[in-house]
Design an enzyme around this catalytic site. Structure first.
Site, PDB file in Angstrom:
ATOM      1  N   GLU A 111     -22.149  32.410  15.306  1.00  0.00           N
ATOM      2  CA  GLU A 111     -23.431  32.903  14.769  1.00  0.00           C
ATOM      3  C   GLU A 111     -23.703  34.346  15.187  1.00  0.00           C
ATOM      4  OE1 GLU A 111     -23.089  31.139  17.390  1.00  0.00           O
ATOM      5  OE2 GLU A 111     -24.542  31.808  18.900  1.00  0.00           O
ATOM      6  N   SER A 134     -25.756  26.222  30.532  1.00  0.00           N
ATOM      7  CA  SER A 134     -25.771  24.768  30.395  1.00  0.00           C
ATOM      8  C   SER A 134     -26.514  24.074  31.537  1.00  0.00           C
ATOM      9  CB  SER A 134     -24.351  24.229  30.261  1.00  0.00           C
ATOM     10  OG  SER A 134     -23.548  24.622  31.343  1.00  0.00           O
ATOM     11  N   CYS A 181     -20.461  27.101  22.725  1.00  0.00           N
ATOM     12  CA  CYS A 181     -20.417  27.603  24.098  1.00  0.00           C
ATOM     13  C   CYS A 181     -21.125  26.642  25.063  1.00  0.00           C
ATOM     14  CB  CYS A 181     -20.978  29.018  24.133  1.00  0.00           C
ATOM     15  SG  CYS A 181     -20.404  29.949  25.557  1.00  0.00           S
ATOM     16  N   HIS A 237     -19.083  31.929  19.874  1.00  0.00           N
ATOM     17  CA  HIS A 237     -20.331  31.986  19.100  1.00  0.00           C
ATOM     18  C   HIS A 237     -20.031  32.509  17.695  1.00  0.00           C
ATOM     19  CE1 HIS A 237     -23.278  31.831  22.555  1.00  0.00           C
ATOM     20  NE2 HIS A 237     -22.193  32.191  23.207  1.00  0.00           N
ATOM     21  N   ILE A 254     -18.549  34.548  25.266  1.00  0.00           N
ATOM     22  CA  ILE A 254     -19.417  35.079  26.322  1.00  0.00           C
ATOM     23  C   ILE A 254     -19.433  34.087  27.483  1.00  0.00           C
ATOM     24  CG2 ILE A 254     -21.737  35.886  26.911  1.00  0.00           C
ATOM     25  CD1 ILE A 254     -22.201  36.288  23.862  1.00  0.00           C
TER      26      ILE A 254
HETATM   27  N1  GLN Z   1     -21.338  30.154  30.985  1.00  0.00           N
HETATM   28  C1  GLN Z   1     -22.333  29.374  30.320  1.00  0.00           C
HETATM   29  C2  GLN Z   1     -22.410  27.970  30.925  1.00  0.00           C
HETATM   30  O1  GLN Z   1     -21.546  27.609  31.654  1.00  0.00           O
HETATM   31  C3  GLN Z   1     -22.079  29.314  28.826  1.00  0.00           C
HETATM   32  C4  GLN Z   1     -22.172  30.685  28.220  1.00  0.00           C
HETATM   33  C5  GLN Z   1     -22.631  30.717  26.801  1.00  0.00           C
HETATM   34  O2  GLN Z   1     -23.172  29.730  26.279  1.00  0.00           O
HETATM   35  N2  GLN Z   1     -22.486  31.843  26.160  1.00  0.00           N
HETATM   36  O3  GLN Z   1     -23.313  27.241  30.636  1.00  0.00           O
END
Ligand code: GLN
Length: 212
Positions: free
Chosen positions: A173, A48, A78, A171, A134
């Protein structure tokens, strides 16, 4: 119908594939002009902090906000969920601030960095959603206009909806799950042609939210 997939960084290709599998054209969005003619938008997983930089570098923040404010549906997974939150725990400024909630990044810690879990999402039916997490965020708090769509067994919130904006910490997808994308496509069709679903399904912006 065409649905945009923000493609500045991260796991966008899998969303385009998932949309194709349900007969929807997914348009990779890198520039504001890519948003012309899309009826909805997916914000994928990724990093992000990188995504926020690229969104501003390419001038995407204002046109994406315009799209959402016009009522087009958005779906964040996510990192996409983090981009949508009004509040990010311990620091970062919000990006789109469209979902009234506080999220915490990387909420599961090192030992449980990534994992998969079946989660129940009642609005999608009885069959559980196989969620791939994730370095996933968690939703720590939601405002009164946010519908909680799913919780882990321990009660922590992992999927939410506020009117035309949906988000999951996991996720779908990456696990062959198509129901969130179908919901997004249904919402996009209703946004395009509000009369179409009348009588069959409540408009997502209607108060009272019988599908909550
Ligand atoms: N850990 C990521 C974040 O903070 C997000 C992980 C993901 O999108 N799979 O942006």
């Amino acid at each position: 119908m065409r649905i945009g997939v923000l493609a500045v960084q991260g796991a966008f290709a899998e969303h385009v594939t998932t949309l194709a599998s349900i007969g929807v054209e997914g348009v990779e969005v890198r520039l504001p002009s890519d948003l012309v003619g899309v009826s909805g938008l997916v914000l994928p997983g990724g990093e992000s902090t990188t995504m926020r930089l690229l969104i501003d570098r390419w001038g995407l923040r204002a046109p994406i906000l315009d799209l959402a404010r016009a009522g087009a549906p958005l779906f964040g997974t996510c990192a996409g969920m983090i981009l949508l939150a009004t509040s990010i725990a311990d620091g970062d400024e919000p990006v789109f601030g469209l979902l009234d909630m506080r999220v915490r990044r990387n909420a599961f810690g090192r030992q449980l960095d990534s994992f998969e879990s079946d989660v129940t999402v009642p609005i999608l039916g009885d069959a559980p959603v196989h969620g791939v997490f994730i370095r996933a965020p968690i939703v720590e708090e939601v405002g009164p206009d946010v519908d909680v769509l799913s919780r882990l067994d321990d009660g922590r919130i992992v999927a939410v909806r506020q009117r035309n904006v949906l988000a999951t910490a996991f996720h779908p997808e990456l696990a062959g799950e198509t129901r969130f994308h179908r919901l997004l496509a249904t919402m996009a069709a209703e946004h395009q042609d509000p009369g179409e679903g009348a009588g069959r399904r409540p408009h997502p912006t209607r108060r009272g939210r019988p599908d909550a």
